[in-house]
Write a protein that holds these residues in place. Sequence first.
Motif, PDB file in Angstrom:
ATOM      1  N   THR A  41       7.751  39.443 -44.816  1.00  0.00           N
ATOM      2  CA  THR A  41       7.119  40.717 -45.149  1.00  0.00           C
ATOM      3  C   THR A  41       5.608  40.550 -45.163  1.00  0.00           C
ATOM      4  N   VAL A  42       4.923  41.481 -44.504  1.00  0.00           N
ATOM      5  CA  VAL A  42       3.467  41.529 -44.543  1.00  0.00           C
ATOM      6  C   VAL A  42       3.059  42.568 -45.580  1.00  0.00           C
ATOM      7  N   TYR A  43       2.132  42.199 -46.449  1.00  0.00           N
ATOM      8  CA  TYR A  43       1.571  43.121 -47.436  1.00  0.00           C
ATOM      9  C   TYR A  43       0.109  43.375 -47.072  1.00  0.00           C
ATOM     10  N   GLU A  44      -0.228  44.643 -46.848  1.00  0.00           N
ATOM     11  CA  GLU A  44      -1.563  45.019 -46.393  1.00  0.00           C
ATOM     12  C   GLU A  44      -2.167  46.047 -47.347  1.00  0.00           C
ATOM     13  N   ARG A  45      -3.409  45.836 -47.747  1.00  0.00           N
ATOM     14  CA  ARG A  45      -4.048  46.737 -48.708  1.00  0.00           C
ATOM     15  C   ARG A  45      -4.401  48.090 -48.103  1.00  0.00           C
ATOM     16  N   GLU A  46      -4.635  48.168 -46.797  1.00  0.00           N
ATOM     17  CA  GLU A  46      -4.967  49.451 -46.181  1.00  0.00           C
ATOM     18  C   GLU A  46      -3.803  50.417 -46.305  1.00  0.00           C
ATOM     19  N   ALA A  47      -4.122  51.716 -46.383  1.00  0.00           N
ATOM     20  CA  ALA A  47      -3.099  52.728 -46.623  1.00  0.00           C
ATOM     21  C   ALA A  47      -2.139  52.892 -45.450  1.00  0.00           C
ATOM     22  N   SER A  48      -2.641  52.700 -44.226  1.00  0.00           N
ATOM     23  CA  SER A  48      -1.809  52.859 -43.031  1.00  0.00           C
ATOM     24  C   SER A  48      -2.482  52.160 -41.857  1.00  0.00           C
ATOM     25  N   SER A  49      -1.780  52.131 -40.751  1.00  0.00           N
ATOM     26  CA  SER A  49      -2.335  51.498 -39.556  1.00  0.00           C
ATOM     27  C   SER A  49      -3.497  52.296 -38.982  1.00  0.00           C
ATOM     28  N   ASN A  50      -3.660  53.535 -39.428  1.00  0.00           N
ATOM     29  CA  ASN A  50      -4.753  54.382 -38.939  1.00  0.00           C
ATOM     30  C   ASN A  50      -6.007  54.297 -39.797  1.00  0.00           C
ATOM     31  N   SER A  51      -5.963  53.484 -40.845  1.00  0.00           N
ATOM     32  CA  SER A  51      -7.092  53.445 -41.779  1.00  0.00           C
ATOM     33  C   SER A  51      -8.381  52.990 -41.111  1.00  0.00           C
ATOM     34  N   ARG A  52      -8.257  52.128 -40.097  1.00  0.00           N
ATOM     35  CA  ARG A  52      -9.443  51.609 -39.420  1.00  0.00           C
ATOM     36  C   ARG A  52      -9.375  51.897 -37.925  1.00  0.00           C
ATOM     37  N   ALA A  53      -8.892  53.085 -37.599  1.00  0.00           N
ATOM     38  CA  ALA A  53      -8.641  53.419 -36.197  1.00  0.00           C
ATOM     39  C   ALA A  53      -9.887  53.343 -35.330  1.00  0.00           C
ATOM     40  N   HIS A  54     -11.058  53.630 -35.902  1.00  0.00           N
ATOM     41  CA  HIS A  54     -12.282  53.646 -35.099  1.00  0.00           C
ATOM     42  C   HIS A  54     -13.176  52.452 -35.400  1.00  0.00           C
ATOM     43  N   LEU A  55     -12.621  51.433 -36.067  1.00  0.00           N
ATOM     44  CA  LEU A  55     -13.400  50.241 -36.384  1.00  0.00           C
ATOM     45  C   LEU A  55     -12.963  49.079 -35.503  1.00  0.00           C
ATOM     46  N   GLY A  56     -13.885  48.157 -35.295  1.00  0.00           N
ATOM     47  CA  GLY A  56     -13.538  46.942 -34.561  1.00  0.00           C
ATOM     48  C   GLY A  56     -13.789  47.073 -33.077  1.00  0.00           C
ATOM     49  N   GLY A  57     -14.427  46.066 -32.529  1.00  0.00           N
ATOM     50  CA  GLY A  57     -14.764  46.087 -31.115  1.00  0.00           C
ATOM     51  C   GLY A  57     -13.709  45.424 -30.256  1.00  0.00           C
ATOM     52  N   MET A  58     -14.170  44.806 -29.176  1.00  0.00           N
ATOM     53  CA  MET A  58     -13.266  44.153 -28.235  1.00  0.00           C
ATOM     54  C   MET A  58     -13.099  42.682 -28.597  1.00  0.00           C
ATOM     55  N   LEU A  59     -11.956  42.145 -28.187  1.00  0.00           N
ATOM     56  CA  LEU A  59     -11.659  40.733 -28.377  1.00  0.00           C
ATOM     57  C   LEU A  59     -11.285  40.138 -27.032  1.00  0.00           C
ATOM     58  N   ASP A  60     -11.875  39.000 -26.686  1.00  0.00           N
ATOM     59  CA  ASP A  60     -11.475  38.327 -25.448  1.00  0.00           C
ATOM     60  C   ASP A  60     -10.504  37.213 -25.826  1.00  0.00           C
ATOM     61  N   LEU A  61      -9.253  37.396 -25.433  1.00  0.00           N
ATOM     62  CA  LEU A  61      -8.208  36.460 -25.832  1.00  0.00           C
ATOM     63  C   LEU A  61      -8.067  35.341 -24.809  1.00  0.00           C
ATOM     64  N   GLU A  62      -8.039  34.110 -25.301  1.00  0.00           N
ATOM     65  CA  GLU A  62      -8.001  32.928 -24.449  1.00  0.00           C
ATOM     66  C   GLU A  62      -6.568  32.472 -24.190  1.00  0.00           C
ATOM     67  N   TRP A  63      -6.398  31.753 -23.104  1.00  0.00           N
ATOM     68  CA  TRP A  63      -5.094  31.312 -22.641  1.00  0.00           C
ATOM     69  C   TRP A  63      -4.348  30.471 -23.678  1.00  0.00           C
ATOM     70  N   GLU A  64      -5.035  29.533 -24.308  1.00  0.00           N
ATOM     71  CA  GLU A  64      -4.365  28.594 -25.208  1.00  0.00           C
ATOM     72  C   GLU A  64      -4.302  29.071 -26.649  1.00  0.00           C
ATOM     73  N   THR A  65      -4.860  30.224 -26.957  1.00  0.00           N
ATOM     74  CA  THR A  65      -4.858  30.682 -28.348  1.00  0.00           C
ATOM     75  C   THR A  65      -4.267  32.092 -28.431  1.00  0.00           C
ATOM     76  N   GLY A  66      -5.101  33.123 -28.295  1.00  0.00           N
ATOM     77  CA  GLY A  66      -4.607  34.484 -28.423  1.00  0.00           C
ATOM     78  C   GLY A  66      -3.547  34.844 -27.400  1.00  0.00           C
ATOM     79  N   GLN A  67      -3.789  34.512 -26.131  1.00  0.00           N
ATOM     80  CA  GLN A  67      -2.795  34.821 -25.099  1.00  0.00           C
ATOM     81  C   GLN A  67      -1.501  34.047 -25.317  1.00  0.00           C
TER      82      GLN A  67
END
Length: 397
Positions: free
Chosen positions: A34-60
């Motif tokens: 179970t994940v417990y998250e303090r934000e009220a919903s998945s839309n709480s930060r809908a317009h926050l956060g930029g781009m992420l470049d995901l690398e082959w050996e980590t994020g990808q």
Amino acid sequence: MASSLTQPSIAIIGAGPGGLSLLLTLFKRGILATVYEREASSNSRAHLGGMLDLEWETGQRAFRENGMEDVFRKNSRRDAEEGRICGKNGVPLLIHSGDENAGDDLQKARPEIDRRVLRQILLDAVPQEAVKWGHGLTSIRALADGQHELTFANGFVTVVDYVVGADGGNSRVRPLLSSTTPTYHGVTGVEMSLAPAVAALPENRDIGEGVGQGSCYVAEDNKTITFQRNGDGRIRCYAWHRNTLDWSLPSDPKEAKQVLLDIYPDWAPWMRKFIELADESAIYPRPLFYLAIGHRWEHKTGITLIGDAAHLMSPYAGAGANLAMRDGLDLGLIFADAISKGLSKEEREATIATWEEEMFVKVKKFSELTVSNLDAFISHSAPQSAVEAFARHVGQE
């Protein structure tokens, strides 16, 4: 005598890339968590956060090993790999468009994905009921046999066999393992953005042309502005300068913009225009903090940290989300292996302790790189020092 291990109850604190990658890895292998998250919903930060470049050996890799490479390929953006470095006049000194020979080979590429899109993909891949929104952790108490009691701001209390702190730089879980607290970089600033409709106006074409297809790093006079083009047409920026931690902006957005315009008085007209037109409901302070290079802790039964909770660093190596997703994947695989083999709790804990030691070593070079890169970009020697740092980074890919 070693205790027997059935499937433990696992609580993950935080629904960021690391926590959700861990949940996904466990779910794909039939393990409940179970994940417990303090934000009220998945839309709480809908317009926050930029781009992420995901690398082959980590994020990808977190996508690949969970059978979701095609989903990542569909939602990532190869055109956004473009990066340019400018001085305050806005003239590009370096433009890098990724590996021209990569083709469809993601191993040679670093595709960009919006943070909000990444989160939604991960949420869509796990059971909805496995993520508890509106659960801000207020206290955690160690019990016998490695269990922990978790108390949340909404009054909910639960006891779990294992707790994973994926709750960011201001982790509530970290104090049980480490007395280390985040250190201020001496750099502060804001996150701002242009709404898609504003960015698309013909009269604002100069802003889009200045930013380019991906990211534009502007550095000079011991200050920087990083612009990013999101997939939904929003253009985002992070404007940072060196100042004391008590620096702040006026609460009135028009006054706040004037303060920023005074900080960047002779920067290119399109950059100042961006500040003038920025969404007045979305101006957020962004002071930069980090955990000490080489941060580590002695292993304790039933608890560990991943992502920024374990190794907070500035964004100047593009490593944060990648490392968090690798942490989540690796820890999930350890749990899956322990459960499938019927390992004792002691055997499981020994494996996690070994993984923690390996993580400490792996992240140290990225922590060092973020410090050196930050000093190259926010420097009186910029933009040349920034160009040199970026060229070194590209040469090592």
